[in-house]
Design an enzyme around this catalytic site. Sequence first.
Site, short mmCIF file in Angstrom:
data_model
loop_
_atom_site.label_atom_id
_atom_site.label_comp_id
_atom_site.label_asym_id
_atom_site.label_seq_id
_atom_site.Cartn_x
_atom_site.Cartn_y
_atom_site.Cartn_z
CB SER A 28 -5.32 58.66 -27.65
OG SER A 28 -4.63 59.79 -27.16
CG ASN A 115 7.25 62.34 -27.98
OD1 ASN A 115 6.04 62.31 -28.18
ND2 ASN A 115 8.12 62.68 -28.90
CB THR A 160 0.20 11.28 -17.45
OG1 THR A 160 -0.04 9.87 -17.59
CG2 THR A 160 1.04 11.52 -16.20
CG HIS A 161 -1.08 10.73 -21.76
ND1 HIS A 161 -0.40 11.10 -22.90
CD2 HIS A 161 -0.15 10.16 -20.95
CE1 HIS A 161 0.87 10.77 -22.80
NE2 HIS A 161 1.06 10.20 -21.61
CB SER A 282 -29.41 26.02 -17.82
OG SER A 282 -30.28 25.88 -18.94
CE LYS A 288 -25.75 22.32 -17.85
NZ LYS A 288 -25.82 22.34 -19.29
CG ASN A 290 -24.19 25.74 -16.78
OD1 ASN A 290 -24.10 24.50 -16.77
ND2 ASN A 290 -25.12 26.39 -17.44
CD GLU A 295 -18.42 27.01 -19.00
OE1 GLU A 295 -18.80 26.85 -20.17
OE2 GLU A 295 -19.21 27.07 -18.03
CE1 TYR A 322 4.63 58.31 -28.86
CE2 TYR A 322 4.44 59.80 -30.73
CZ TYR A 322 3.84 59.01 -29.76
OH TYR A 322 2.48 58.93 -29.68
CD GLN A 327 -2.84 58.27 -29.82
OE1 GLN A 327 -2.30 59.31 -29.48
NE2 GLN A 327 -3.82 58.24 -30.71
CE LYS A 330 -1.71 56.11 -24.76
NZ LYS A 330 -0.36 55.88 -25.28
N1 ARG Z 1 -1.29 60.49 -27.22
C1 ARG Z 1 0.06 60.24 -27.51
C2 ARG Z 1 0.40 58.76 -27.26
O1 ARG Z 1 -0.30 58.15 -26.55
C3 ARG Z 1 0.95 61.09 -26.67
C4 ARG Z 1 2.26 61.37 -27.28
C5 ARG Z 1 2.08 62.20 -28.49
N2 ARG Z 1 3.31 62.71 -28.99
C6 ARG Z 1 3.41 63.29 -30.17
N3 ARG Z 1 4.56 63.71 -30.52
N4 ARG Z 1 2.38 63.43 -30.96
O2 ARG Z 1 1.36 58.22 -27.77
#
Ligand code: ARG
Length: 463
Positions: A28, A115, A160-161, A282, A288, A290, A295, A322, A327, A330
């Site tokens: 990760s 964790n 409205t509408h 454009s 134009k 824009n 948007e 956990y 993971q 993120k």
């Molecule tokens: N990279 C892991 C995550 O983002 C960190 C925690 C990993 N924990 C484990 N027991 N493998 O969740």
Amino acid sequence: MTDQTSNAMWGGRFAAGPDAVMEAINASVSFDRRLAAQDIAGSRAHAAMLAATGILSHSDAEAIREGLLTVLSEIEGGRFEFSPALEDIHMNVEARLKEIVGEAAGRLHTARSRNDQVATDFRLWVRDQIDAADAGLAALQRALLAQAEAGADWVMPGFTHLQTAQPVTWGHHMLAYVEMFGRDRGRLADARRRLNECPLGAAALAGTGFPIDREMTARELGFDRPMANSLDAVSDRDFALEFLSAASICAMHLSRLSEELVIWASAQFRFVRLSDRFSTGSSIMPQKRNPDAAELIRAKIGRILGATVALFTVMKGLPLAYSKDMQEDKEQVFDAADSLMLSLAAMEGMVRDMDANRTALEAAAGHGFSTATDLADWLVRELGLPFREAHHVTGRLVAAAEARGCDLPDLSLAEMQAAHPGITEAVFEVLGVHNSVASRKSYGGTAPDRVREQVAAWKERLG
Ligand code: ARG
């Protein structure tokens, strides 16, 4: 990574290293490197606490804390080499720390786990984003407020509408969004309050046998208190979901305002002119201008709400505590946060720079029989007609005006009286758009006086 090398951090029981595909799906660090500053802050607090409780020597703790600052400066200076073989930001930092301070680095992970580490890092990161979003929203509110103040008594059609309904004031319309973004800030503040508890010390899931001081690490990291249940601390991501949910609602508001800007900036409306700085041309059509930023902001809800749905889906059905599924939290949050911050900044710029066309707004305000309700109300008030009958009489007058191709104030008194003989010259006073908005003095109404009161109240609140 060769098959012979097992992981330096957890490879004790492994004879062979992971398959390349295993490493690819597991690592990760390509994205969680964005948690580096939070990870290092968490580790520095943890090391200080380990020393204060006598679990770690002060000299080791100092070496670790100093070494972590070196790692941070390497990362911030772009001099750090991230290794996917070391999976994530946590192990990348620790491995580099070992190169810098030697053996002591191996003691940092006492009484914690990745964790509780990642849960802490991510809370800190989301907390920063909440603060940034709040600042972005406040800036946007100020830009809207400046528009509202300048045009507190400018009349425009209210819809409205998307059909002309009744005249409103420009200031009132701007303030509607100030209110919405105010509630968005409230939602973020609520989320921040619940988020601000520290998971660190929950360790893998059960807590630890070491005599740690969780109050101390919580305090060092600016949390209000440690989380009370170690299983909960490492396994929930509701704080991220709350942020995403609040971000989704905010993105929905931004999308609606964007849509209005797109419509208003069109040649058919000409209600506003966006600045050159926030318009694009454009490559084929020289005329134009824009509203690309509007948007794009209109569309960002797709990503932000998408991230929200994705994380809910990841989390549903996960047993405590956990699981590696988590993971996957993120990237969704990173992308949603980036999209939100950019949208807020672009919207603030657009609103700050835009010129509302008072003349076009006022001209449009009088079209579409926008004061028909004022006429019906007059018939009720002055002639004592039941509202339903007044509605019918007004409807006949609208039809008459439509047949003549004019607006209500252009009808003659005789034409008026053909619809109802009791109508007098005085009716024309309520048919003007300025009188119409001035009459809507009820609390929260569009009258310029009410708008100015709200502008003053918001100015005080925004400081
Ligand atoms: N990279 C892991 C995550 O983002 C960190 C925690 C990993 N924990 C484990 N027991 N493998 O969740």
